[in-house]
Every structure is written in structure tokens, then in C-alpha cells.
Design a protein around this motif. Structure first.
Motif, mmCIF file in Angstrom:
data_model
loop_
_atom_site.group_PDB
_atom_site.id
_atom_site.type_symbol
_atom_site.label_atom_id
_atom_site.label_comp_id
_atom_site.label_asym_id
_atom_site.label_seq_id
_atom_site.Cartn_x
_atom_site.Cartn_y
_atom_site.Cartn_z
ATOM 1 N N THR A 91 0.791 -1.242 0.000
ATOM 2 C CA THR A 91 0.000 0.000 0.000
ATOM 3 C C THR A 91 0.817 1.283 0.000
ATOM 4 O O THR A 91 0.279 2.339 -0.318
ATOM 5 N N GLN A 92 2.106 1.243 0.357
ATOM 6 C CA GLN A 92 2.824 2.499 0.543
ATOM 7 C C GLN A 92 2.947 3.304 -0.749
ATOM 8 O O GLN A 92 2.866 4.542 -0.729
ATOM 9 N N LEU A 143 -0.385 5.095 -1.362
ATOM 10 C CA LEU A 143 -0.631 6.162 -0.396
ATOM 11 C C LEU A 143 0.264 7.372 -0.664
ATOM 12 O O LEU A 143 -0.199 8.523 -0.596
ATOM 13 N N PHE A 144 1.529 7.134 -0.976
ATOM 14 C CA PHE A 144 2.423 8.254 -1.301
ATOM 15 C C PHE A 144 1.911 9.005 -2.526
ATOM 16 O O PHE A 144 1.902 10.237 -2.559
ATOM 17 N N ALA A 145 1.494 8.244 -3.551
ATOM 18 C CA ALA A 145 0.970 8.899 -4.756
ATOM 19 C C ALA A 145 -0.302 9.683 -4.446
ATOM 20 O O ALA A 145 -0.513 10.792 -4.964
ATOM 21 N N SER A 173 -1.588 4.963 -11.300
ATOM 22 C CA SER A 173 -1.374 3.847 -12.215
ATOM 23 C C SER A 173 0.036 3.273 -12.037
ATOM 24 O O SER A 173 1.026 4.002 -12.001
ATOM 25 N N GLY A 174 0.100 1.963 -11.914
ATOM 26 C CA GLY A 174 1.381 1.277 -11.782
ATOM 27 C C GLY A 174 1.890 1.137 -10.371
ATOM 28 O O GLY A 174 2.809 0.344 -10.122
ATOM 29 N N THR A 175 1.337 1.888 -9.416
ATOM 30 C CA THR A 175 1.847 1.824 -8.038
ATOM 31 C C THR A 175 1.530 0.491 -7.377
ATOM 32 O O THR A 175 2.358 -0.060 -6.644
ATOM 33 N N ALA A 176 0.327 -0.044 -7.645
ATOM 34 C CA ALA A 176 -0.051 -1.324 -7.040
ATOM 35 C C ALA A 176 0.839 -2.444 -7.558
ATOM 36 O O ALA A 176 1.304 -3.300 -6.788
ATOM 37 N N ARG A 199 3.872 -2.153 -8.730
ATOM 38 C CA ARG A 199 5.225 -1.979 -8.206
ATOM 39 C C ARG A 199 5.324 -2.485 -6.777
ATOM 40 O O ARG A 199 6.282 -3.165 -6.407
ATOM 41 N N GLY A 200 4.315 -2.177 -5.964
ATOM 42 C CA GLY A 200 4.312 -2.656 -4.581
ATOM 43 C C GLY A 200 4.237 -4.168 -4.513
ATOM 44 O O GLY A 200 4.931 -4.803 -3.698
ATOM 45 N N PHE A 201 3.405 -4.780 -5.381
ATOM 46 C CA PHE A 201 3.284 -6.236 -5.387
ATOM 47 C C PHE A 201 4.599 -6.879 -5.812
ATOM 48 O O PHE A 201 5.027 -7.888 -5.237
ATOM 49 N N LYS A 202 5.281 -6.272 -6.806
ATOM 50 C CA LYS A 202 6.565 -6.790 -7.263
ATOM 51 C C LYS A 202 7.597 -6.724 -6.143
ATOM 52 O O LYS A 202 8.367 -7.667 -5.928
#
Length: 942
Positions: A560-561, A564-566, A574-577, A579-582
Motif C-alpha cells: 500500500t505504501q 498512499l504516497f501517490a 497507475s502502476g503503483t499497485a 510496483r508494490g506487489f513486485k
């Protein structure tokens, strides 16, 4: 700094990366994408399975619960399988493909490890009508074949992952099991059959699948995984940047920052080599820039990185083994290890400061100039006073409201605490806005520190209030929701400052980062660490469950970080989820690969432990060491330290600890009792642990020194010797807390604990100044000797006082009843007793008997559970009642009491601090006269 590959005598960058990989995660990186994905998938499944068995979910749903006998084979199966795939057999073996033979070895080795789990399954029972557990001590032919192949596979995996030394030691012990009748003299024993060895070492829980592997399965994996997830989230860079922003401007600042950063990254990495490379790549070039030689800069990094394993609350794997071997809680282990670890790090910072003073070094430039030294010291004093005053006021406030007895009053107390914190938060904000000093001297950092203390009180009271109001069923859900809210609030604060980016260590430094934005950039990383500490220290949950909740929070943070930062920065989501999962998947894979070596090490060390329990060689070796030491406990400790250092040249810390503690810890306790010194078992295990961590420092094999030299471009052997010299303060501490257990906070009150910490810290700093040959100025030899003598006096004032006034008066054994009737309640008397040991040899021990009840001498004898038979001048013990103080003191039937020792009216040992401090003052004045310009600056580490 130039590329490390161009530095004469150092490893190239590629060789450095290969050293770290081959030591920690395996040096093989297959080019075949499918195979690489398969290896990653196995590691991922291993991590997910470990999280599953540690969680309370299997117990809630009633399925998927694994016992220790089931979990250990699966854990070792994963370790062996990945070891053969990730670690090449030889230096010339292919690194980018996996040979067919390694696939066969991986499959065979893992199946042998899983055999115990498979052979006990209901499927095997339905097919063959019997399980492995139904025939204990009576293995079949197939059982013996599987066990034999499994041991061979484990030894080969050990050689690949950890090098030859541990494998050779294990083979020697195994050979002794079979060749016992041919062993020389006192080492000879009857020997064991092939089936007996296979059953003991592989099919039972005495050898490979014993306590050590159980600790690796249940405890160590989760803590290593927690560190890997924390690092993947960005906490490693955060800790380094915070350390540099706070300490980089001081004399020798980069080296001091390296010490602090390595201590903090000890939370993340259980590997000293990975710690060296993670922080050293950035810190070592900085240290060289301010004047440290390549060897000294590498040695500082090595000494601080290795010490990360002794820093609570997350210590090395050996600390979790202590929980099982000493049979105390992890909270107790951390409590006992706290003061020595803190003192060791403070002393290392002081060593760096003295090195900077010798060479008149300066720190790196800072964007905002700090306050003058005198003002900073005044600020520190006021801050500490404020913390003590506020903490005490809050405590008594809460006690007052608790006495009133209503939940409403407790809630009012909590609100008052947080209201006080809000006032201080406003004070920080106002100070930052108009750049004024609160009260003229208190810094922003001081106010933040006060806030942390008040916040800790507030959280403690609030959790207690919620638990009482919501009850045991709903309280965890409420607390969990509050943790999530706190996490979101912290991310909102962090989002107001830019992300921290790892700087290029080769780029010129114009100014250090500002402390405030640097600290704020990663505040949310402290939350899972706080949860771990809270669960361990306050809730007193098991280490497994505590680590599980910390890991669960880290998984949530990684997922989630980014979003939340975005969101708070009003950036695109877009793409943050993804990246976090990776990052989460990479962290889970990294954690599993970091565990390969530890899993193999604990299993191989189990072979040694199994041999000791099967052959009794531990008692024989213990008698040999006891004979060599001639009954002197100090010599015994020196031999133990030397043995640990020798083994440390090839064995990892965990295996070293298992071997030495299994062989010698009980002997040291017994020998101490014979010498009238009661040595707690935890003190002996910490003694072994401290010397075990020297494994990565000790020349000529210290891998951490090689890694540091590869970064610094210095000579690896010289780097190792300098690091070993810097680590003397770590080596001296174990000897001190054996003879002064107050350093381990044993039988001391909180106030006494504070006093012990202050005095011990001062003593260690003086010892450091004496060994470094520099105090206020360069010391003469006699000044260095006096500084070391003063340090010893502060550590052990009782040594000198015992020489001046004997601590005990000697009484005849026939007077024991009269003595018991005359001493005050709460006194401890000592009995010198002759008897026989377990094998019938003469033995003299010192038994300590606490007088805890009032009464006559006869009544107190009865309370102690002691029955005596007096024949002329001979006092014989006729009975020591079961579970009585006498039995606990080591007294037994037919022993002869030779003397009774009664405490004398000895003056307070602390009186000897006075002459020691007077001599210290004279040295201070003499050195200040020789170096008046450096006196003021050398009085503080800044």
C-alpha cells in the motif's frame, strides 16, 4: 574514489558481488528464464509456507497445522533443494546454468529430508500399516539407507553453502561415533552401529532435526524475512541517510555514521557480510574522504556490521537458540544483552572519535550549521531531564487515575498524555517556522525525543484502556485498526518531503542532508519495528507470533505504501499497485534465499550435537579443558574464547555457538560453583555468543574483512587485524559480565540498572582510551595503563575491596546451626563442601544458601531442607530435601561440609570509585595541559 576493480590488492566489483551472493544467497544466476522463475517460485512458496505455519490462522480454521516434527523436515527440504540449485559445486562449476547432477542431488537430498514427514503420514500408514514414529529406535533397512544418503547430501550442501570447515568438523564427529573403540585413551568409547547412528542422527529429534533446526524453522526464518521485507521497502537506505544527517558533521563523522547505520541495519540484515556491503559501499568512501586509511575505514565498517548481531531487539540466530538452550523467554535474553550491546556500540563510536582526534580530522559540511558544543551539551542535559520529569509525571498521573478505579478516569489520563504531546508537537512546528529555540536551548531533536517518550507512554496506556474496554475478543481488531490509522498518518507526514535516493559514493559531497526532512521521509518504517518490540517486550507474545505480526504489517506496507504516497502527493496511481506487489514478491524470495545457509548450518550443527549426546564426548572434552585450566575459571574462559575464535575462522556464528555452548557452557557453570562464583547460564551462553560473532572478523578467514577491503581497496589481512583490534571492547565485555552479572541486569532494580549502565559506559570509554593510546592528548604508556586500571576498577570495584577487607568470615562447620541462628534474614551464607562428582571423582563446591525466613538455627536448617549428621569435628549431609534451597544449591547426601562462610561487614565497594576518579582527574589535567586546544573538542564525541 575510483572503481574498486582498479585498487591494488582488492576484489573487483564483480568479484565483490559474487562473494556476497555466494556467501548469503548462492552465486548461481541461471540464464534460462524458466529455471530462474522456478527457483524464485520455490523460494516464494517456502516463505509463504513459513508465514502460514507461524500465523494463528491454521489453529482458527482447524486445518493446516504442522507440528515441530512435521515442520522441520519440510524446512530442511527447502534448504537442501535450493542449496544444490543456488550454490555451485566448485569455483569452476557453471554459474549461469544448473548441471543435471545438481538437479539429481537437489531432488534426492530434499526427498531424504522430507522422509520423516512422508513416512509419518496417514497415506504411508494406510499402505504399509506402520509409521516411522511407531518404531522408535528400531529402524528398518530402508530407513537406514535414506538416513545415510540424507546425511551425505546434507554434508555436501554444507560444503557448498558454508565452505569446508563445518562439513569437516561434522565428519570428524561422525567418524568418532563409529571409531570410538579405536580412539586414544580417555576419548575411547564402545562405538555405535550403523543403524543406531542413522536413527539417532536422522530419524530422531536428537541430531539433525533437533533443537537448532527447530529454532531455524520456527523463529529465525520469520526474523530474516522481516528484515528482507523491511529492506525491500527502502528502510536500509533510510537508516543510512538518517545516520549521516545526524552524525556526518562531527569529527570523523562518516565513520560515526557508519557505526550507527550498521547498528540500525542490523534490524534488517542478519548477515554481517551483506551489512558491510550494504552500508560500506556508501560509508567507506566517505570515511576515506575525511582522512581514514583504506584499512581503518574498512575495519570500522566490519566492527560495526558484525556487532549488528548483538544489538537487541532483533539479534542473530544464536539469540533464538538461547531461548531453547537456557530455557528463558526471548524478553529475558534481550534484557540481559541490552547493556553490553549498547556499551559496545558507544565504545566503537568513541574509537572513531579518538582516531579522528589523532589525525585532526573534520566532518563533512552540513546544510544547516549545528549549535556550538556547549549549547548542544546544555540542550542534551535539559532534554534528558525533561524526559525523566515528563515520564515520571505521566506514570504517577496514570497511577493516580488507576487508583480511582473507573475506566473513565483511565481515559482521562490517556487524553491528558496525548494533549501534552500535542503541545510539544506545536512547539516543534513553531520552532521550525520561526527558527526560535524553545527555552533558548532545547533543540527540535530534543522536543521530538520527548514526543517519542510521551507517545510511548500514551500508547501503553491507550492499549491497556482498549483491552479493558473491548475485551480480549474485540481488542485486537480495535488495536489493529489504530495501527493502520497510525500508518496512514505517518505516510501522510512522509509524503510532504521528497523520497530518499541513494547517493553515488563517488560523487563529491557539497553538504550533508538536513536531519528533519531525512528523518520524516521514512517514519512509517519505524512502525513495524515498534510493533515487533511491543509484541516482544510489552505483550510478551512468543517470538514466532511477534515476528508474524511484524511481517504481516510489512506485507501490508509493501502493498500500500506506493499508492498512499501517490495519493497524498496527488500523483498518478497507475502502476503503483503493481510496483508494490513486485517489491513484496522480491522481498519474500530474498528472505527465503537468505535462509538457505542458516537452515543448512543449523542442520549440520545438529550432527555435532547429536554426536555429543550419543557418545558423551562432551563430558570427556569438558574434563580435558577443566584439567588444562587447573580448576581456574579465568583460564577456562580464556580456553573457551580461544576455541570460539579458532572455530570462528571457518564456522558461521550460529554453528560456532551451538558447538561451543553444547561442549563447555555447563562446565563453566560447574567450575564457577567450585570456585565460589555463581555464574548464571545465560551469562555463559552470551559469553560464547560474543566470541562467536568474531567469526567474520578473525583473520585470516574473516569474510566481512575481505568484503570491506574489496570496497576500500585496502589489504584484507590488515583490515581484519585492525577490525579485530577495534573489536577488543567487544571481547573484553564477556569476561566482565561473567564476574559482574549486574551488567546483564541480573538481580538489579531499574534504578540500579541506570547506575550500572552509566558507570559501565564510562569504564568502557576509559578502557577504549587506554587501548587506543589517546585521551585528551596522546597518552604515555603509564597513562594508558592507568586508564585501563581505572576502567577495571569501575567495572569491578569489588575485586579491590575483597583484597582490602575479606568479604566473608570463616566459621567452623560444627558452628553451622549457631551461625544460621545469628545471621539476619535476607543474608546469603556459603558452604565449602567436599563430595563426589557423577563419575565418583573427588569434588569441592561452594554452595550458596539464602536465609529467607526468621527463626532459630534449627528452624532455618529445616526451612533450607537440610539434615546434618555431626560426628566429632565432621559435619555430613544426611539429606537435602527434594525441591529445597539446599538441593538447588547443589547439596546432596553424604557430602561433607568443611567450612561455613558468613558475610563480613565490608564497606561499600563503590567507595573505590573515589580514588579512581581522582587519578582520572589528574590524568585529565596533565593531558589537557599538553593539548589545551584539543581538550574542549575531545571532551565530547562531536
Amino acid at each position: 574514489m575510483t572503481d574498486t576493480s582498479s585498487n591494488q590488492g582488492s576484489l573487483s566489483t564483480a568479484e565483490l558481488e559474487d562473494l556476497v551472493a555466494s556467501t548469503d544467497t548462492g552465486g548461481r544466476t541461471p540464464d534460462n528464464k524458466s529455471i530462474a522463475i522456478f527457483m524464485a517460485a520455490v523460494a516464494l512458496i517456502w516463505s509463504l509456507w513459513q508465514i502460514w505455519i507461524a500465523s494463528p490462522l491454521p489453529y482458527l480454521i482447524g486445518t493446516g497445522v504442522f507440528s515441530g516434527r512435521e515442520a522441520r523436515p519440510i524446512h530442511l527440504g527447502f534448504s537442501i533443494f535450493l542449496a544444490f540449485l543456488a550454490y555451485p559445486a566448485l569455483k569452476t562449476s557453471p554459474r549461469h546454468r544448473i548441471p543435471f547432477t545438481d538437479w539429481i542431488l537437489a531432488i534426492v537430498g530434499s526427498l531424504c529430508a522430507l522422509y520423516i514427514f512422508i513416512a509419518d503420514s496417514s497415506l504411508i500408514n494406510s499402505i504399509f500399516g506402520t509409521r516411522l514414529s511407531d518404531r522408535p529406535g528400531n529402524p528398518g533397512s530402508f530407513d537406514i539407507i535414506v538416513a545415510s544418503i540424507g546425511i551425505v547430501m546434507l554434508l555436501e550442501a554444507t560444503r557448498r553453502a558454508l565452505g569446508p570447515p563445518l562439513m569437516v568438523v561434522a565428519i570428524v564427529f561422525l567418524g568418532y561415533t563409529f571409531l570410538g573403540p579405536y580412539a586414544p585413551g580417555f576419548l575411547a568409547w564402545k562405538g555405535a552401529s550403523f543403524g543406531a547412528v542413522a536413527d539417532h542422527q536422522w530419524l530422531s529429534s536428537e541430531g539433525v532435526f533437533g533443537i537448532a533446526l527447530g529454532v531455524s524453522t520456527g523463529l529465525v526464518f520469520l526474523f530474516v524475512l522481516f528484515g528482507a521485507l523491511l529492506d525491500k521497502a527502502g528502510a536500509g537506505n533510510y537508516f543510512i541517510k538518517v545516520a549521516f544527517s545526524l552524525m556526518g558533521h562531527m569529527r570523523g563523522g562518516p565513520a560515526k555514521a557508519a557505526v550507527v547505520a550498521s547498528g540500525m541495519t542490523g534490524l534488517i540484515s542478519g548477515s554481517s557480510i551483506a551489512n558491510v556491503v550494504t552500508t560500506g559501499t556508501f560509508t567507506i568512501p566517505m570515511m576515506k574522504r575525511v582522512g581514514f586509511s583504506p584499512e581503518k575505514s574498512g575495519a570500522v565498517e566490519v566492527a560495526s556490521s558484525v556487532n549488528g548481531q548483538i544489538m537487541p531487539p532483533v539479534m542473530g540466530a544464536a539469540a533464538f537458540l538461547m531461548v531453547e538452550y537456557v530455557d528463558i523467554s526471548y524478553f529475558e535474553v534481550v534484557k540481559h544483552a541490552f547493556i553490553p550491546a549498547i556499551i559496545s556500540y558507544i565504545a566503537l563510536v568513541y574509537i572513531v572519535h579518538l582516531e579522528a582526534m589523532k589525525s585532526n580530522m573534520e566532518g563533512l559540511p552540513r546544510a544547516v550549521q549545528p549549535k556550538p558544543t556547549k549549547l548542544a551539551l546544555l540542550s542534551m542535559g535539559i532534554t534528558i531531564s525533561a524526559i525523566l520529569a515528563i515520564g515520571g509525571a505521566i506514570y504517577y498521573l496514570f497511577m493516580l487515575f488507576q487508583m480511582l478505579g473507573t475506566n473513565l478516569n483511565q481515559l482521562i489520563a490517556v487524553l491528558i498524555v496525548f494533549a501534552l504531546q500535542a503541545v510539544l508537537v506545536f512547539g516543534v512546528k513553531k520552532q521550525i517556522t520561526d527558527e526560535q529555540k524553545l527555552l533558548g536551548v532545547v533543540s527540535t531533536g530534543g522536543i521530538v525525543l520527548c514526543n517519542l517518550v510521551i507517545g510511548a507512554f500514551g500508547v501503553f496506556f491507550l492499549v491497556g484502556f482498549i483491552t479493558e474496554m473491548a475485551g480480549p475478543v474485540f481488542a485486537p481488531w480495535v488495536i489493529g485498526a489504530l495501527i493502520i490509522l497510525a500508518y496512514v498518518a505517518l505516510v501522510a507526514i512522509c509524503a510532504k518531503v521528497p523520497d530518499l535516493v541513494m547517493d553515488d559514493p563517488n560523487a563529491p559531497v557539497t553538504a550533508l542532508p538536513e536531519p528533519r526532512p531525512t528523518i520524516l521521509a521514512g517514519l512509517h518504517f519505524l512502525l513495524p519495528v515498534g510493533v515487533l518490540i511491543w509484541c516482544l517486550m510489552i505483550e510478551r507474545l512468543s517470538p514466532e507470533l511477534s515476528a508474524f505480526w511484524a511481517v504481516a504489517l510489512m506485507i501490508f506496507i509493501l502493498l500500500t505504501q506506493r499508492q498512499l504516497f501517490a495519493y497524498f502527493r496527488k500523483e498518478a496511481l497507475s502502476g503503483t499497485a503493481a510496483r508494490g506487489f513486485k517489491e513484496l514478491i522480491e522481498g519474500l524470495i530474498s528472505g527465503a534465499r537468505n535462509m538457505i545457509g542458516i537452515g543448512i548450518a543449523t542442520a549440520a550443527a545438529g550432527i555435532i550435537v547429536g554426536t555429543v549426546s550419543q557418545t558423551g564426548v562432551g563430558l570427556v572434552l569438558a574434563e580435558l579443558v577443566e584439567f588444562l585450566s587447573q580448576g581456574q575459571i579465568l583460564l577456562m574462559l580464556i580456553f573457551t574464547a580461544i576455541l570460539s575464535l579458532i572455530l570462528g575462522m571457518g564456522l558461521p556464528t550460529t554453528a560456532n555457538y551451538i558447538v561451543v555452548s553444547s561442549l563447555l557452557a555447563p562446565v563453566i557453570v560447574s567450575l564457577g560453583q567450585q570456585n565460589g562464583l555463581i555464574v548464571p547460564l545465560i551469562a555463559v551462553h552470551l559469553f560464547v555468543f560474543y566470541f562467536g560473532i568474531m567469526a567474520d572478523v578473525t583473520p585470516p578467514v574473516g569474510l566481512a574483512s575481505f568484503a570491506a577491503a574489496a570496497v576500500s581497496g585496502g589489504d584484507p589481512i590488515r583490515t581484519g587485524f585492525v577490525a579485530f583490534f577495534y573489536s577488543l571492547r567487544t571481547a573484553i565485555l564477556p569476561f566482565l559480565f561473567i564476574f559482574n552479572t549486574e551488567l546483564l541486569l541480573i538481580d538489579v532494580t531499574p534504578l540500579e540498572g541506570v547506575f550500572v549502565f552509566i558507570v559501565a559506559t564510562a569504564a568502557m570509554l576509559l578502557f577504549t582510551a587506554g587501548t587506543q593510546g589517546y585521551f585528551m592528548a596522546k597518552s604515555r604508556i603509564w597513562e594508558s595503563a592507568l586508564l585501563i586500571l581505572i576502567a577495571f576498577t569501575l567495572f569491578r570495584p569489588g575485586f579491590w575491596m575483597d583484597l582490602i577487607v575479606p568479604p566473608y568470615e570463616q566459621k567452623s562447620a560444627t558452628e553451622i546451626e549457631a551461625v544460621l541462628g545469628s545471621v539476619e534474614t535476607g543474608t546469603e551464607i556459603r558452604l565449602i563442601v567436599d563430595g563426589l562428582d557423577d563419575v565418583g571423582d573427588p569434588l569441592t563446591i561452594t554452595a550458596i544458601l539464602p536465609i529467607e525466613s526468621d527463626g532459630t538455627g534449627a528452624e532455618r536448617l529445616e526451612a533450607l531442607g537440610l539434615e546434618l549428621l555431626i560426628e566429632d569435628d565432621k559435619v555430613i549431609i544426611d539429606n537435602a530435601a527434594f525441591d529445597s534451597p539446599s538441593e538447588a544449591a547443589g547439596l546432596d547426601f553424604d557430602q561433607v561440609i568443611k567450612q561455613v562462610l558468613v558475610p563480613s561487614d565490608q564497606p561499600a565497594r563503590e567507595l573505590l570509585y573515589i580514588p579512581a576518579l581522582v587519578i582520572l582527574g589528574l590524568i585529565f589535567l596533565m593531558q589537557r595541559r599538553r593539548n589545551p586546544s584539543g581538550a574542549a573538542s575531545s571532551a565530547t564525541v562531536s
